[in-house]
Design an enzyme around this catalytic site. Structure first.
Site, short mmCIF file in Angstrom:
data_model
loop_
_atom_site.label_atom_id
_atom_site.label_comp_id
_atom_site.label_asym_id
_atom_site.label_seq_id
_atom_site.Cartn_x
_atom_site.Cartn_y
_atom_site.Cartn_z
N SER A 152 17.23 23.63 19.10
CA SER A 152 18.46 24.36 19.37
C SER A 152 19.11 24.94 18.12
O SER A 152 19.84 25.93 18.19
CB SER A 152 19.47 23.46 20.09
N GLY A 193 16.49 21.30 22.52
CA GLY A 193 16.09 19.98 22.96
C GLY A 193 14.72 19.54 22.53
O GLY A 193 14.36 18.37 22.70
N ASN A 205 15.98 16.50 16.69
CA ASN A 205 16.07 15.70 17.92
C ASN A 205 15.30 14.39 17.81
O ASN A 205 15.68 13.39 18.43
CB ASN A 205 15.58 16.52 19.13
N ASP A 244 30.81 20.47 19.32
CA ASP A 244 29.94 19.30 19.41
C ASP A 244 29.61 18.70 18.05
O ASP A 244 29.04 17.62 17.96
CB ASP A 244 28.65 19.63 20.18
N HIS A 290 25.85 21.95 16.33
CA HIS A 290 25.27 23.29 16.29
C HIS A 290 26.13 24.25 15.48
O HIS A 290 27.32 24.39 15.75
CB HIS A 290 25.09 23.81 17.72
#
Length: 198
Positions: free
Chosen positions: A20, A57, A86, A167, A170
Site C-alpha cells: 500500500s 496489504g 506488512n 492512520d 500511509h
C-alpha cells in the site's frame, strides 16, 4: 518495434512490486510516488516508463507468488522491490522476509532486470531485537543478491505526523515527492544513460 531473434526488444520499464505504501493508498491515482517517478524519469531524459504492480496489504510472500507473472508481462529493465512493511506489522519472521526478497531478486535478475530493494523500518514498540533484525534484513538480502539498496523508503519524514494520513502509516500526497527523492539516487545508476543524453 524492434525484433530481436523473433522476440520484441526489451521495453525500458521500471517495475514497482510493492504494497500500500507504493500502491497509493488513500491518494488519487496520479499522486502515488511511482507515478511521480515516471514523471521524474521523463523530465530527466530517460525513456523508461513505470509499471506499478503494487497491491495494498501484500506481504513479501504475496509478492513472491506473483513476481513471475509480473516479470513475464512487463519484461522490465529494472525491478524495485518495495515489500516487507506488512511482514513487519504482522510480526512475521525476518528470515522468511529475507528468503522471499532474495528469491524475488534472483528471479528478476534471471529475467534480465536490475534490482533495487527498498528497505523499511518499524516503530520502536515492536521491540529492539525484532526491529533491528527486521531493518537488517533488507541490507542482507541486497548484499546476498548483488542488488542495489535504498535503506529506508520513508527516510527523512517517518517521524513527522503531518506526512501521514490519520492512520499514521500511509504517507500523504505531499510526502510522495520525498519518496521519489529517496528512490532516485540508488535507482539512477541502474537506468543507463538518459535517452536524451542529459
Amino acid at each position: 518495434m524492434l525484433i530481436v531473434m523473433g522476440l520484441p526488444a526489451r521495453a525500458q520499464t521500471v517495475l514497482v512490486v510493492g504494497d500500500s505504501l507504493s500502491a497509493g493508498y488513500g491518494l488519487r491515482q496520479n499522486e502515488a510516488w511511482p507515478v511521480l517517478l515516471g514523471e521524474r524519469l521523463k523530465q530527466s531524459g530517460y525513456g523508461h516508463s513505470v509499471v506499478n504492480a503494487s497491491i495494498s496489504g501484500d506481504t513479501s510472500a504475496n509478492g513472491l507468488s506473483r513476481i513471475d507473472a509480473a516479470l513475464a508481462a512487463n519484461r522490465p529493465a529494472v525491478v524495485i522491490l518495495a515489500l516487507g512493511a506488512n511482514d513487519g506489522l504482522r510480526g512475521l519472521p525476518p528470515k522468511s522476509l529475507r528468503e522471499n526478497l532474495e528469491t524475488m531478486a534472483r528471479r528478476s535478475q534471471a529475467a534480465g532486470a536490475r534490482v533495487l530493494i527498498a528497505g523499511m523500518q518499524l516503530p520502536p514498540n515492536y521491540g529492539p531485537d525484532y526491529t533491528q533484525k527486521f531493518a537488517a534484513t533488507f541490507r542482507e538480502a541486497a548484499k546476498a543478491t548483488g542488488s542495489a539498496l535504498m535503506p529506508f523508503l520513508l527516510e527523512g519524514f517517518a517521524a513527522d505526523p503531518k506526512s501521514f494520513l490519520s492512520d499514521g502509516i500511509h504517507p500523504v500526497a505531499a510526502a510522495q515527492p520525498r519518496i521519489v527523492d529517496n528512490v532516485w539516487p540508488p535507482l539512477k545508476p541502474l537506468l543507463g544513460k538518459p535517452a536524451a543524453g542529459r
